[in-house]
Design a protein around this motif. Structure first.
Motif, mmCIF file in Angstrom:
data_model
loop_
_atom_site.group_PDB
_atom_site.id
_atom_site.type_symbol
_atom_site.label_atom_id
_atom_site.label_comp_id
_atom_site.label_asym_id
_atom_site.label_seq_id
_atom_site.Cartn_x
_atom_site.Cartn_y
_atom_site.Cartn_z
ATOM 1 N N GLU A 21 -32.562 52.459 50.134
ATOM 2 C CA GLU A 21 -32.595 53.885 49.812
ATOM 3 C C GLU A 21 -33.496 54.146 48.612
ATOM 4 O O GLU A 21 -34.265 55.116 48.604
ATOM 5 C CB GLU A 21 -31.172 54.396 49.555
ATOM 6 N N ARG A 22 -33.420 53.280 47.589
ATOM 7 C CA ARG A 22 -34.329 53.420 46.441
ATOM 8 C C ARG A 22 -35.780 53.315 46.898
ATOM 9 O O ARG A 22 -36.637 54.088 46.464
ATOM 10 C CB ARG A 22 -34.049 52.348 45.378
ATOM 11 N N ALA A 23 -36.059 52.344 47.776
ATOM 12 C CA ALA A 23 -37.423 52.150 48.259
ATOM 13 C C ALA A 23 -37.897 53.363 49.061
ATOM 14 O O ALA A 23 -39.030 53.829 48.906
ATOM 15 C CB ALA A 23 -37.504 50.883 49.102
ATOM 16 N N ALA A 24 -37.031 53.884 49.913
ATOM 17 C CA ALA A 24 -37.398 55.027 50.748
ATOM 18 C C ALA A 24 -37.675 56.278 49.914
ATOM 19 O O ALA A 24 -38.425 57.167 50.347
ATOM 20 C CB ALA A 24 -36.294 55.310 51.766
ATOM 21 N N ASP A 25 -37.068 56.346 48.718
ATOM 22 C CA ASP A 25 -37.254 57.494 47.826
ATOM 23 C C ASP A 25 -38.304 57.254 46.742
ATOM 24 O O ASP A 25 -38.536 58.130 45.910
ATOM 25 C CB ASP A 25 -35.921 57.839 47.151
ATOM 26 N N ASP A 26 -38.928 56.076 46.743
ATOM 27 C CA ASP A 26 -39.877 55.703 45.693
ATOM 28 C C ASP A 26 -41.282 56.182 46.085
ATOM 29 O O ASP A 26 -42.001 55.516 46.829
ATOM 30 C CB ASP A 26 -39.855 54.182 45.503
ATOM 31 N N ALA A 27 -41.650 57.344 45.577
ATOM 32 C CA ALA A 27 -42.922 57.953 45.980
ATOM 33 C C ALA A 27 -44.113 57.075 45.625
ATOM 34 O O ALA A 27 -45.078 56.976 46.401
ATOM 35 C CB ALA A 27 -43.061 59.328 45.319
ATOM 36 N N ALA A 28 -44.077 56.418 44.476
ATOM 37 C CA ALA A 28 -45.198 55.571 44.062
ATOM 38 C C ALA A 28 -45.337 54.378 45.000
ATOM 39 O O ALA A 28 -46.452 54.015 45.394
ATOM 40 C CB ALA A 28 -45.007 55.100 42.620
ATOM 41 N N MET A 29 -44.209 53.762 45.372
ATOM 42 C CA MET A 29 -44.277 52.622 46.276
ATOM 43 C C MET A 29 -44.787 53.038 47.652
ATOM 44 O O MET A 29 -45.609 52.359 48.268
ATOM 45 C CB MET A 29 -42.901 51.953 46.410
ATOM 46 N N LEU A 30 -44.311 54.180 48.141
ATOM 47 C CA LEU A 30 -44.740 54.650 49.455
ATOM 48 C C LEU A 30 -46.226 54.996 49.461
ATOM 49 O O LEU A 30 -46.939 54.699 50.425
ATOM 50 C CB LEU A 30 -43.910 55.854 49.883
ATOM 51 N N ALA A 31 -46.695 55.597 48.374
ATOM 52 C CA ALA A 31 -48.122 55.908 48.288
ATOM 53 C C ALA A 31 -48.951 54.631 48.271
ATOM 54 O O ALA A 31 -50.006 54.544 48.924
ATOM 55 C CB ALA A 31 -48.397 56.746 47.039
ATOM 56 N N SER A 32 -48.474 53.626 47.535
ATOM 57 C CA SER A 32 -49.170 52.341 47.507
ATOM 58 C C SER A 32 -49.202 51.718 48.895
ATOM 59 O O SER A 32 -50.239 51.201 49.332
ATOM 60 C CB SER A 32 -48.478 51.406 46.510
ATOM 61 N N ALA A 33 -48.081 51.771 49.607
ATOM 62 C CA ALA A 33 -48.030 51.220 50.973
ATOM 63 C C ALA A 33 -49.039 51.921 51.876
ATOM 64 O O ALA A 33 -49.710 51.273 52.690
ATOM 65 C CB ALA A 33 -46.619 51.342 51.528
ATOM 66 N N GLY A 34 -49.157 53.226 51.731
ATOM 67 C CA GLY A 34 -50.130 53.962 52.539
ATOM 68 C C GLY A 34 -51.559 53.547 52.246
ATOM 69 O O GLY A 34 -52.383 53.395 53.157
ATOM 70 N N ARG A 35 -51.852 53.343 50.956
ATOM 71 C CA ARG A 35 -53.210 52.904 50.593
ATOM 72 C C ARG A 35 -53.475 51.483 51.084
ATOM 73 O O ARG A 35 -54.597 51.155 51.501
ATOM 74 C CB ARG A 35 -53.403 53.005 49.080
ATOM 75 N N ILE A 36 -52.455 50.637 51.044
ATOM 76 C CA ILE A 36 -52.609 49.272 51.555
ATOM 77 C C ILE A 36 -52.888 49.301 53.047
ATOM 78 O O ILE A 36 -53.779 48.599 53.543
ATOM 79 C CB ILE A 36 -51.356 48.436 51.229
ATOM 80 N N ALA A 37 -52.153 50.119 53.781
ATOM 81 C CA ALA A 37 -52.403 50.238 55.225
ATOM 82 C C ALA A 37 -53.837 50.687 55.486
ATOM 83 O O ALA A 37 -54.528 50.133 56.350
ATOM 84 C CB ALA A 37 -51.401 51.212 55.843
ATOM 85 N N ALA A 38 -54.306 51.675 54.719
ATOM 86 C CA ALA A 38 -55.675 52.166 54.903
ATOM 87 C C ALA A 38 -56.702 51.090 54.585
ATOM 88 O O ALA A 38 -57.736 50.970 55.278
ATOM 89 C CB ALA A 38 -55.900 53.397 54.023
#
Length: 198
Positions: A21-38
């Motif tokens: 739940e912390r990970a799902a709400d962690d905007a910085a981590m999610l943004a980083s994951a998106g940039r990694i995917a790109a």
């Protein structure tokens, strides 16, 4: 008095749920994951490859992620180039014997990595010498460098173009967040690359 096994399991699952739940709400981590995917999409689209390294449980994650990229995650589609540098026992033991374990991944990056490839380096602590040496070698060779770590591994970011920080300092929970996030990245990569297929 010791806890019953089912109490320990329930406790672990509760801690896991809270960490997710912390990970799902962690905007910085999610943004980083998106940039990694790109970053991975751009490399694979250009005919480059994804190299992945990690020790212990993170070595298993490296293999898992590579299998999802080369095989498939959800969709039937062409194979994409990903290699876990954790699997070749002859290379690992020869390099470890001749150069020391701290160089088991860096030597492989030197031999296999080319400019434009991506190195995904997984270290829950962010301090593993074998991982840091691999990142340094990748930088020398012009690879994009991506790291997965936990809250105590921020120093690893100095060697990474992008760093994903799981919001935990507990190794098993970090590993669970890493793999769940990697699955999301694999799905994103697959969907993006499939859009470009005829």
């Amino acid at each position: 008095m010791t806890s019953a096994p089912d109490d320990l399991i329930a406790s672990h699952l509760a801690h896991s749920r809270a960490a997710m739940e912390r990970a799902a709400d962690d905007a910085a981590m999610l943004a980083s994951a998106g940039r990694i995917a790109a970053t991975i999409v751009a490399a694979l689209s250009a005919g480059r490859k994804l190299l992945i390294v990690g020790n212990g449980g993170s070595a298993a994650d490296a293999q898992h992620i590579a299998a999802e990229i080369v095989g498939r995650y959800r969709q039937e589609r062409p194979a994409y180039a990903a290699i876990a540098l954790t699997t070749d026992t002859s290379a690992l033991t020869a390099i470890g014997n001749d150069y020391g374990f701290d160089h088991v991944f860096a030597r492989q990056v030197e031999g296999l990595g080319v400019s434009g490839d991506v190195l995904l380096a997984i270290s829950t602590s962010g301090r593993s010498p074998s991982i840091l040496n691999a990142l340094r070698k990748a930088r020398e060779r012009g690879l994009m460098t991506v790291g997965f770590t936990g809250t105590k591994g921020l120093a690893m970011g100095e060697l990474c173009d992008e760093l994903l920080v799981a919001p935990s300092d507990d190794t098993p929970l970090i590993q669970q967040i890493h793999l769940a996030t990697a699955h999301g990245i694999c799905e994103t990569v697959e969907a993006a690359l499939m859009q470009g297929e005829p």
